[in-house]
Motif scaffolding. Structure first.
Motif: not given
Ligand code: UDP
Ligand code: MG
Length: 309
Positions: A11-13, A70-74, A76-78, A94-97, A196-198
């Motif tokens: 999750i980033f913002n 802090r933000n470490f990047g996608h 690293v979050a994975i 992905d969190a953006d659905l 299908k990627r929305a």
């Protein structure tokens, strides 16, 4: 009680996507056989996502919040998701659905058949710019061509992995990461499932061109020496040309022709070779910098708030 499924979302913002993500994952997962958890890795959000995640976690024990300092990047979050997930199977989403949670049962079905990595293949992409689609398609094909591992094309990080695979991935602590390459590299029984990627549910992409370029560099340098070998190939070509050119020029001059007088030819040759050498140095530097980062051995991420691993 042991957990069957871990759903991991970086999750980033994503404040406006969080409630919908939670609702849809919950609906899908409560309909499956097996227990589940939703690991929400907050990658240094500044829009209130952090507070929202902690609030959701208080309401529902299925949620396992991991808050970065802090933000470490996608990527690293994975990685943190792999570290904190407790399930027998781990799904990255992905969190953006853009990756619909409703596709998770298809991944689970293949896992139940015995596959250890089930990756979702983007059969269609909705609501993305022409530029993003073209660069993405190009990216997957270049990476496929020049890297040593056969990373399936049109596949993102949306995938299910068995506990065995995750345990191996957890031991791979490289700094510049390309998770989908790593998950191809480990082997095991792998299969793709089309989906299908929305379009993004809300908000804007957190992957500007700069970040896409960075990811591409991670993919290439992480899985191939090809850029380093290019310098060798260029060297052989230039040397070969020179060997042919020397006797030709000498005999033309002896024959009294006025060929190759003046400085222009010399200048062009010097500029060309200078360019090739500088580019080769840059490529070397790219690998050297990465080695330096590895040698420093810093932690991949720092957790401000989170459960015991
Ligand atoms: N993300 C993250 N850290 C970052 C950038 C992105 O955790 O520094 C997350 C983001 O919140 C989303 C996922 O990674 O859940 C994919 O990002 P995005 O949708 O912006 O990428 P795109 O789909 O446009 O390639
Ligand atoms: Mg997205």
């Amino acid at each position: 009680m042991p957990i069957t499924f871990s759903i991991v979302a970086p999750i980033f913002n994503e404040l406006d996507n969080l409630p919908e993500l939670y609702r849809r994952v919950r609906d899908v997962m409560s309909a499956t056989r097996g227990t589940w958890e939703l690991v929400l890795v907050d990658d240094g959000s500044t829009d209130g996502s952090t507070e929202r995640i902690l609030q959701l976690a208080k309401q529902d024990k299925h949620i396992r919040p991991v808050i970065f300092a802090r933000n470490f990047g996608h990527q690293v979050a994975i990685t943190a998701g792999w570290d904190y997930a407790r399930g027998e199977a781990v799904v990255i989403i992905d969190a953006d659905l853009q990756d619909p949670p409703e596709a998770i049962p298809d991944l689970i079905a293949k896992w139940r058949e015995g596959y250890e990595v089930v990756y979702a293949v983007r059969a269609e992409r909705e609501g993305e710019t022409w530029f993003k689609k073209t660069t993405a398609a190009l990216f997957y094909r270049i990476v496929h061509r020049i890297t040593d591992v056969k990373i399936p094309v049109d596949t993102g990080d949306f995938r299910l992995m068995d506990r065995k695979v995750v345990d191996v991935l957890k031991t791979m602590r490289e700094r510049h990461r390309f998770p989908r390459g790593m998950s191809a590299w480990v082997g095991f029984r792998q299969i793709g499932v089309p989906y299908k990627r929305a379009a993004r549910h809300a908000g804007v992409t957190k992957y500007p061109f700069k970040n896409m370029l960075k990811l591409a560099l991670n993919a290439i340098t992480g899985f191939s020496y090809f850029p380093l070998q290019l310098a060798t190939y260029f060297g052989f070509i230039a040397a070969g040309l020179a060997i042919i050119a020397i006797p030709v020029v000498i005999s033309m001059r002896l024959a009294g022709q006025g060929a190759f007088l003046g400085q222009a030819t010399t200048l062009i040759a010097v500029l060309f070779l200078g360019g090739v050498q500088l580019i080769s140095l840059g490529v070397l530097g790219e690998y050297l910098g990465r080695i330096y980062d590895e040698v420093k051995g810093r932690p991949l991420y720092i957790v401000r708030e989170g459960p015991e691993k």
